[in-house]
Design a protein around this motif. Structure first.
Motif, PDB file in Angstrom:
ATOM      1  N   ARG A  10      44.599  52.010  38.148  1.00  0.00           N
ATOM      2  CA  ARG A  10      45.904  51.744  39.381  1.00  0.00           C
ATOM      3  C   ARG A  10      46.264  53.145  39.989  1.00  0.00           C
ATOM      4  O   ARG A  10      45.868  54.703  39.499  1.00  0.00           O
ATOM      5  CB  ARG A  10      47.118  52.169  38.616  1.00  0.00           C
ATOM      6  N   GLU A  23      46.104  48.200  42.199  1.00  0.00           N
ATOM      7  CA  GLU A  23      46.502  48.103  40.668  1.00  0.00           C
ATOM      8  C   GLU A  23      44.587  47.215  40.419  1.00  0.00           C
ATOM      9  O   GLU A  23      44.343  45.963  41.322  1.00  0.00           O
ATOM     10  CB  GLU A  23      47.644  46.885  39.903  1.00  0.00           C
ATOM     11  N   VAL A  36      41.756  38.903  44.996  1.00  0.00           N
ATOM     12  CA  VAL A  36      42.055  40.016  45.404  1.00  0.00           C
ATOM     13  C   VAL A  36      44.163  39.217  46.431  1.00  0.00           C
ATOM     14  O   VAL A  36      43.822  37.907  46.677  1.00  0.00           O
ATOM     15  CB  VAL A  36      41.672  40.541  46.489  1.00  0.00           C
ATOM     16  N   LYS A  37      44.789  40.152  45.590  1.00  0.00           N
ATOM     17  CA  LYS A  37      46.660  40.050  46.938  1.00  0.00           C
ATOM     18  C   LYS A  37      46.294  40.731  47.662  1.00  0.00           C
ATOM     19  O   LYS A  37      46.883  42.346  46.919  1.00  0.00           O
ATOM     20  CB  LYS A  37      47.539  39.273  45.519  1.00  0.00           C
ATOM     21  N   SER A  43      45.516  40.057  55.009  1.00  0.00           N
ATOM     22  CA  SER A  43      44.614  39.566  54.489  1.00  0.00           C
ATOM     23  C   SER A  43      43.179  39.673  54.993  1.00  0.00           C
ATOM     24  O   SER A  43      41.906  39.087  54.269  1.00  0.00           O
ATOM     25  CB  SER A  43      44.719  37.684  54.530  1.00  0.00           C
ATOM     26  N   GLU A  46      40.778  41.487  52.612  1.00  0.00           N
ATOM     27  CA  GLU A  46      40.379  41.136  51.515  1.00  0.00           C
ATOM     28  C   GLU A  46      38.835  40.041  51.275  1.00  0.00           C
ATOM     29  O   GLU A  46      37.811  41.049  50.525  1.00  0.00           O
ATOM     30  CB  GLU A  46      40.744  39.398  50.753  1.00  0.00           C
ATOM     31  N   ASP A  64      40.581  41.003  38.849  1.00  0.00           N
ATOM     32  CA  ASP A  64      41.997  40.925  39.732  1.00  0.00           C
ATOM     33  C   ASP A  64      42.386  41.644  40.354  1.00  0.00           C
ATOM     34  O   ASP A  64      42.957  43.617  39.645  1.00  0.00           O
ATOM     35  CB  ASP A  64      43.075  40.152  38.998  1.00  0.00           C
ATOM     36  N   TYR A  66      45.052  44.269  43.240  1.00  0.00           N
ATOM     37  CA  TYR A  66      46.534  43.486  44.022  1.00  0.00           C
ATOM     38  C   TYR A  66      46.771  44.859  44.517  1.00  0.00           C
ATOM     39  O   TYR A  66      46.358  46.572  44.173  1.00  0.00           O
ATOM     40  CB  TYR A  66      47.744  43.886  42.825  1.00  0.00           C
ATOM     41  N   GLY A  68      49.077  46.387  47.351  1.00  0.00           N
ATOM     42  CA  GLY A  68      50.263  46.861  48.287  1.00  0.00           C
ATOM     43  C   GLY A  68      50.465  47.725  49.489  1.00  0.00           C
ATOM     44  O   GLY A  68      50.432  48.533  49.034  1.00  0.00           O
TER      45      GLY A  68
END
Length: 295
Positions: A10, A23, A36-37, A43, A46, A64, A66, A68
């Motif tokens: 992280r 993360e 990927v979020k 977007s 990604e 995974d 993430y 933000g």
């Protein structure tokens, strides 16, 4: 140096007027599977994430990511309606109203509550700048993520080397037991043949008896299996010293270990050897389970 597929990394930094949090977490997987979020407005980034991870030698695992992004400065963003999506969304609302006899109170504000109705667009220069900002934080998270994989990999490597050493000692004991077992088997077989032929008053050929005893004794000999096992131990250690992903190679070699020890078990009728074979098979199974965690 091996690496585990289970890890977490992280990072959070303020870059280019953005508060960015990245993360990365992963679990076991046969292949590289990355999801990927990202915030919808970003977007378009990604498609860059997966190859970026692979370029940092992340080869296997269910990964995974993430990301933000909170904007601290007011960006120049164009917001336009996604007309195709909005049309489908409004039609779905009306169908819902008709199906359940609901009051039709669809308004602009009602539709606007669904943020997916809008598309945020930015200039190409801004997109490149966004990637530079995000990748700067992504680099830190990847470094911590890979370091976590290395640390866990070191623990797994120590455990595997300990298990291989334990199996090697058991194989040495099986070797000693087998040498004695083969001699004893040959002697007993020779005695039984002589007794049987004598009881039936059959004239026997001494050389033929010795030859037959040697043939039967050879069938239960496990010299070849022991040689291959020891060769596999050396190969196992060599693979662990490799600087590339080794999980699949170790998985294959573990199958070979299991095949050889099964052959030894099927050839031997000595209870002491059988017990040792069972112990070795248990250790090999533990190795197989551990290898599932290796990249």
């Amino acid at each position: 140096m091996i690496r585990s597929m289970t890890a977490f990394g992280r990072a959070r930094e303020t870059v280019g007027g953005k508060d960015i949090t990245v993360e990365i977490k992963s679990v076991n997987n046969r292949f590289f599977d990355c999801s990927v979020k990202l915030p919808r407005a970003f977007s378009y980034l990604e498609e860059k994430i997966k190859p970026y991870l692979q370029s940092h030698s992340v080869a296997r695992g269910k990964v995974d990511v993430y990301i933000g992004i909170d904007l601290l400065d007011t960006p120049q963003i164009n917001i336009i309606p996604d007309e195709a999506y909005a049309s489908s969304y409004i039609a779905a609302l009306r169908a819902l109203g008709e199906r359940f006899s609901l009051r039709d109170d669809i308004s602009v504000m009602t539709v606007a509550q669904n943020r997916d109705v809008f598309i945020q667009t930015k200039a190409a220069d801004d997109e490149e700048k966004d990637w530079q900002d995000v990748s700067a934080v992504l680099d830190i998270a990847i470094e911590r993520f890979i370091e976590a994989r290395r640390r866990e990999g070191e623990n797994i490597e120590k455990d595997l080397l300990g298990k291989i050493s334990s199996i090697s000692r058991s194989v040495d004991e099986i070797d000693a037991l087998s040498a004695e077992d083969t001699r004893t088997y040959r002697q007993k077989l020779e005695e039984r043949l002589r007794d049987m032929l004598s009881d039936n008053r059959i004239v026997f050929d001494e050389n033929r008896i010795l030859t037959e005893c040697a043939i039967f004794a050879d069938k239960i000999a496990i010299d070849e299996e022991l040689v291959r096992l020891r060769s596999h131990f050396d190969g196992f250690r060599d693979i662990l010293n490799s600087h590339e992903p080794v999980g699949r190679k170790l998985d294959f070699l573990t199958q070979e270990l299991n095949r050889e020890i099964n052959t030894i078990g099927s050839k031997s009728s000595n209870s002491a050897i059988t017990r040792k074979v069972v112990d070795v098979k248990c250790e090999i199974e533990k190795i197989r389970e551990q290898i599932q965690n290796i990249e």
